[in-house]
Design a protein around this motif. Structure first.
Motif, PDB file in Angstrom:
ATOM      1  N   GLY A  29       0.746  -1.248   0.000  1.00  0.00           N
ATOM      2  CA  GLY A  29       0.000   0.000   0.000  1.00  0.00           C
ATOM      3  C   GLY A  29       0.774   1.295   0.000  1.00  0.00           C
ATOM      4  N   TRP A  30       2.056   1.319  -0.348  1.00  0.00           N
ATOM      5  CA  TRP A  30       2.731   2.606  -0.348  1.00  0.00           C
ATOM      6  C   TRP A  30       2.868   3.198  -1.738  1.00  0.00           C
ATOM      7  CZ3 TRP A  30       7.182   2.820  -3.181  1.00  0.00           C
ATOM      8  CH2 TRP A  30       7.883   1.630  -3.408  1.00  0.00           C
ATOM      9  N   ALA A  31       2.320   2.550  -2.777  1.00  0.00           N
ATOM     10  CA  ALA A  31       2.502   3.003  -4.156  1.00  0.00           C
ATOM     11  C   ALA A  31       1.974   4.414  -4.373  1.00  0.00           C
ATOM     12  CB  ALA A  31       1.815   2.038  -5.120  1.00  0.00           C
ATOM     13  N   ALA A  32       0.830   4.750  -3.758  1.00  0.00           N
ATOM     14  CA  ALA A  32       0.257   6.073  -3.959  1.00  0.00           C
ATOM     15  C   ALA A  32       1.205   7.160  -3.461  1.00  0.00           C
ATOM     16  CB  ALA A  32      -1.088   6.166  -3.239  1.00  0.00           C
ATOM     17  N   GLU A  33       1.829   6.937  -2.301  1.00  0.00           N
ATOM     18  CA  GLU A  33       2.794   7.894  -1.778  1.00  0.00           C
ATOM     19  C   GLU A  33       4.036   7.944  -2.659  1.00  0.00           C
ATOM     20  OE1 GLU A  33       2.275   9.929   0.474  1.00  0.00           O
ATOM     21  OE2 GLU A  33       0.718   9.141   1.772  1.00  0.00           O
ATOM     22  N   TRP A  34       4.455   6.799  -3.152  1.00  0.00           N
ATOM     23  CA  TRP A  34       5.681   6.706  -3.942  1.00  0.00           C
ATOM     24  C   TRP A  34       5.593   7.527  -5.224  1.00  0.00           C
ATOM     25  CZ3 TRP A  34      10.495   5.977  -3.648  1.00  0.00           C
ATOM     26  CH2 TRP A  34      11.259   5.528  -4.729  1.00  0.00           C
ATOM     27  N   LEU A  35       4.370   7.742  -5.745  1.00  0.00           N
ATOM     28  CA  LEU A  35       4.177   8.487  -6.976  1.00  0.00           C
ATOM     29  C   LEU A  35       4.253   9.996  -6.765  1.00  0.00           C
ATOM     30  CD1 LEU A  35       1.269   6.412  -8.555  1.00  0.00           C
ATOM     31  CD2 LEU A  35       3.690   6.356  -9.172  1.00  0.00           C
ATOM     32  N   LEU A  36       4.267  10.432  -5.532  1.00  0.00           N
ATOM     33  CA  LEU A  36       4.346  11.860  -5.255  1.00  0.00           C
ATOM     34  C   LEU A  36       5.731  12.410  -5.588  1.00  0.00           C
ATOM     35  CD1 LEU A  36       2.567  12.085  -1.790  1.00  0.00           C
ATOM     36  CD2 LEU A  36       1.683  12.896  -3.972  1.00  0.00           C
ATOM     37  N   PRO A  37       5.829  13.700  -5.998  1.00  0.00           N
ATOM     38  CA  PRO A  37       7.143  14.326  -6.175  1.00  0.00           C
ATOM     39  C   PRO A  37       7.940  14.232  -4.879  1.00  0.00           C
ATOM     40  CG  PRO A  37       5.422  15.708  -7.087  1.00  0.00           C
ATOM     41  CD  PRO A  37       4.729  14.603  -6.325  1.00  0.00           C
ATOM     42  N   ILE A  38       9.246  14.112  -5.009  1.00  0.00           N
ATOM     43  CA  ILE A  38      10.078  13.842  -3.835  1.00  0.00           C
ATOM     44  C   ILE A  38       9.979  14.959  -2.797  1.00  0.00           C
ATOM     45  CG2 ILE A  38      12.211  14.923  -4.676  1.00  0.00           C
ATOM     46  CD1 ILE A  38      11.900  11.525  -2.860  1.00  0.00           C
ATOM     47  N   ASP A  39       9.819  16.222  -3.253  1.00  0.00           N
ATOM     48  CA  ASP A  39       9.726  17.314  -2.279  1.00  0.00           C
ATOM     49  C   ASP A  39       8.428  17.232  -1.466  1.00  0.00           C
ATOM     50  OD1 ASP A  39       8.237  17.873  -4.524  1.00  0.00           O
ATOM     51  OD2 ASP A  39       8.577  20.040  -4.445  1.00  0.00           O
ATOM     52  N   GLU A  40       7.349  16.807  -2.114  1.00  0.00           N
ATOM     53  CA  GLU A  40       6.097  16.623  -1.385  1.00  0.00           C
ATOM     54  C   GLU A  40       6.202  15.448  -0.422  1.00  0.00           C
ATOM     55  OE1 GLU A  40       2.519  16.580  -3.676  1.00  0.00           O
ATOM     56  OE2 GLU A  40       3.291  18.005  -5.148  1.00  0.00           O
ATOM     57  N   LEU A  41       6.889  14.410  -0.867  1.00  0.00           N
ATOM     58  CA  LEU A  41       7.089  13.245  -0.014  1.00  0.00           C
ATOM     59  C   LEU A  41       7.873  13.627   1.234  1.00  0.00           C
ATOM     60  CD1 LEU A  41       6.268  10.257  -0.287  1.00  0.00           C
ATOM     61  CD2 LEU A  41       8.539   9.803  -1.217  1.00  0.00           C
ATOM     62  N   GLN A  42       8.916  14.458   1.043  1.00  0.00           N
ATOM     63  CA  GLN A  42       9.732  14.898   2.171  1.00  0.00           C
ATOM     64  C   GLN A  42       8.926  15.761   3.133  1.00  0.00           C
ATOM     65  OE1 GLN A  42      12.861  16.634  -0.251  1.00  0.00           O
ATOM     66  NE2 GLN A  42      14.273  14.965   0.251  1.00  0.00           N
ATOM     67  N   THR A  43       8.043  16.609   2.578  1.00  0.00           N
ATOM     68  CA  THR A  43       7.209  17.455   3.428  1.00  0.00           C
ATOM     69  C   THR A  43       6.262  16.612   4.274  1.00  0.00           C
ATOM     70  OG1 THR A  43       7.295  19.292   1.852  1.00  0.00           O
ATOM     71  CG2 THR A  43       5.497  19.302   3.449  1.00  0.00           C
ATOM     72  N   LEU A  44       5.623  15.642   3.631  1.00  0.00           N
ATOM     73  CA  LEU A  44       4.708  14.758   4.353  1.00  0.00           C
ATOM     74  C   LEU A  44       5.438  13.935   5.411  1.00  0.00           C
ATOM     75  CD1 LEU A  44       2.368  13.440   1.509  1.00  0.00           C
ATOM     76  CD2 LEU A  44       1.666  14.747   3.523  1.00  0.00           C
ATOM     77  N   ALA A  45       6.610  13.423   5.040  1.00  0.00           N
ATOM     78  CA  ALA A  45       7.397  12.622   5.985  1.00  0.00           C
ATOM     79  C   ALA A  45       7.827  13.469   7.167  1.00  0.00           C
ATOM     80  CB  ALA A  45       8.607  12.023   5.281  1.00  0.00           C
ATOM     81  N   GLY A  46       8.268  14.690   6.882  1.00  0.00           N
ATOM     82  CA  GLY A  46       8.687  15.580   7.957  1.00  0.00           C
ATOM     83  C   GLY A  46       7.551  15.971   8.871  1.00  0.00           C
ATOM     84  N   ALA A  47       6.318  15.936   8.338  1.00  0.00           N
ATOM     85  CA  ALA A  47       5.137  16.261   9.142  1.00  0.00           C
ATOM     86  C   ALA A  47       4.641  15.067   9.943  1.00  0.00           C
ATOM     87  CB  ALA A  47       4.027  16.781   8.239  1.00  0.00           C
ATOM     88  N   GLY A  48       5.303  13.907   9.767  1.00  0.00           N
ATOM     89  CA  GLY A  48       4.961  12.742  10.581  1.00  0.00           C
ATOM     90  C   GLY A  48       4.101  11.701   9.915  1.00  0.00           C
ATOM     91  N   ASN A  49       3.871  11.799   8.598  1.00  0.00           N
ATOM     92  CA  ASN A  49       3.074  10.811   7.895  1.00  0.00           C
ATOM     93  C   ASN A  49       3.878   9.517   7.744  1.00  0.00           C
ATOM     94  OD1 ASN A  49       2.174   9.331   5.352  1.00  0.00           O
ATOM     95  ND2 ASN A  49       0.508  10.800   5.598  1.00  0.00           N
ATOM     96  N   ALA A  50       3.427   8.449   8.389  1.00  0.00           N
ATOM     97  CA  ALA A  50       4.183   7.195   8.405  1.00  0.00           C
ATOM     98  C   ALA A  50       4.333   6.590   7.015  1.00  0.00           C
ATOM     99  CB  ALA A  50       3.511   6.188   9.348  1.00  0.00           C
ATOM    100  N   GLN A  51       3.281   6.695   6.196  1.00  0.00           N
ATOM    101  CA  GLN A  51       3.330   6.144   4.854  1.00  0.00           C
ATOM    102  C   GLN A  51       4.390   6.861   4.015  1.00  0.00           C
ATOM    103  OE1 GLN A  51       0.967   3.658   4.521  1.00  0.00           O
ATOM    104  NE2 GLN A  51       2.062   3.009   2.696  1.00  0.00           N
ATOM    105  N   ALA A  52       4.437   8.199   4.163  1.00  0.00           N
ATOM    106  CA  ALA A  52       5.434   8.989   3.450  1.00  0.00           C
ATOM    107  C   ALA A  52       6.832   8.699   3.976  1.00  0.00           C
ATOM    108  CB  ALA A  52       5.113  10.473   3.578  1.00  0.00           C
TER     109      ALA A  52
END
Length: 317
Positions: A29-52
């Motif tokens: 189930g991480w494919a949807a996150e994986w398709l995001l631009p890397i900068d958006e992924l980093q923002t989500l990850a930095g905000a605490g999103n476990a999937q990101a």
């Protein structure tokens, strides 16, 4: 010609294995996150999103959209793992069982693979049947900040920089990043310019005597201040043989007071301080290394960063 064919065959197998890993990860189930631009992924990850966080770990592990950095991959896997990501548990186990950017460690691999297998990951269960190792409390994530309150407390870039610096230095001092951050939280509230009425300064509230004792030349330099506090914590943990309650009491009131009272001194401030940090950190023991007691590392015991403040305090009646 035969060698070329053999190489192409091995390359094909390698590519197929990578494709299979991607398919399995997509299945989780991480494919949807994986398709995001890397900068958006980093923002989500930095905000605490476990999937990101998990997906960003995959990106750093395989060098997809970012430089291939195994330690960064481990860092984000650890953050996702702390939030219960079964995929992160499996990938951490995979990294350690294969030595992928980290020293191979079957014990740590088993720690994560057992968790993943218990949650239904069939691949983890299969690998467990093929590796040695024993059940251990070590998980390879001690140098990564994973406590939920850290994310909530450190939304500003300056605070995030402190967290990253603590993560970097904690590996050098072999301290849990979560412990150091818990101490900083209650010592200074992450205020690098904090100054107590008794002269305790900076993030880890060092007094000049403690700074000199542990080689701090500029008490207001953020890194030097953290290094001084971490060196003192390591020394206290060695002195009290991993008893974190006594080590924290020593940091607050001085190790001589702890020895005098054979435990936490009967000072309201010290008891509250120890209780709060133990609650924030979630543990009452920590690994220790007696080599930190070597005379070459520190001078004989002096007053702690807090002993000046508590020496005049009266014991609770």
């Amino acid at each position: 010609m035969i060698m070329d064919t053999r190489y192409q065959g091995l390359q094909f197998v390698s590519n197929m294995l990578l494709l299979l890993a991607i398919m399995l990860s997509t299945e989780h189930g991480w494919a949807a996150e994986w398709l995001l631009p890397i900068d958006e992924l980093q923002t989500l990850a930095g905000a605490g999103n476990a999937q990101a966080q998990f997906s960003l770990g995959v990106a750093y592990e395989h060098g997809e959209g970012v430089e291939k950095l195994p330690k960064e991959a481990r860092r984000w896997y650890c953050k996702a793992a702390a939030q219960g990501s079964v995929d992160a548990w499996y990938n951490l186990g995979w990294m350690y069982v294969n030595g992928r950017g980290v020293p191979r460690d079957d014990d740590i691999a088993r720690y994560w693979l057992e968790k993943a297998a218990a949650s239904g990951n069939a691949q983890a269960a299969q690998i467990l049947d093929m590796i040695p190792g024993r059940r251990t409390a070590r998980n390879g994530c001690a140098h990564v900040a994973t406590l939920p309150w850290v994310q909530d407390r450190c939304e500003q870039l300056q605070c995030q920089g402190i967290v990253r610096l603590v993560e970097k230095l904690s590996e050098e001092y072999d301290l849990d990043a979560n412990l150091v951050l818990s101490v900083i939280r209650f010592e200074s509230g992450f205020n690098a310019r904090a100054l107590s009425p008794k002269g305790a300064s900076g993030l880890m509230q060092l007094i000049p005597a403690t700074a000199v004792r542990f080689g701090v030349k500029d008490i207001w330099d953020v890194e030097q201040n953290i290094r001084g506090g971490m060196a003192y914590l390591r020394w206290l943990l060695a002195f009290f043989k991993g008893d974190l309650v006594k080590a924290l009491a020593g940091y607050n009131a001085g190790e001589q007071r702890v020895v005098q009272y054979r435990g936490v001194p009967p000072f309201r401030e010290t008891r509250r301080y120890v209780k709060q940090i133990i609650r924030a950190y979630g543990k009452s023991t920590h690994r220790y290394d007696l080599r930190w007691l070597d005379a070459d590392r520190v001078s004989p015991p002096l007053l702690s960063s807090r002993e000046v403040q508590t020496a005049e305090a009266q014991p609770e009646g």
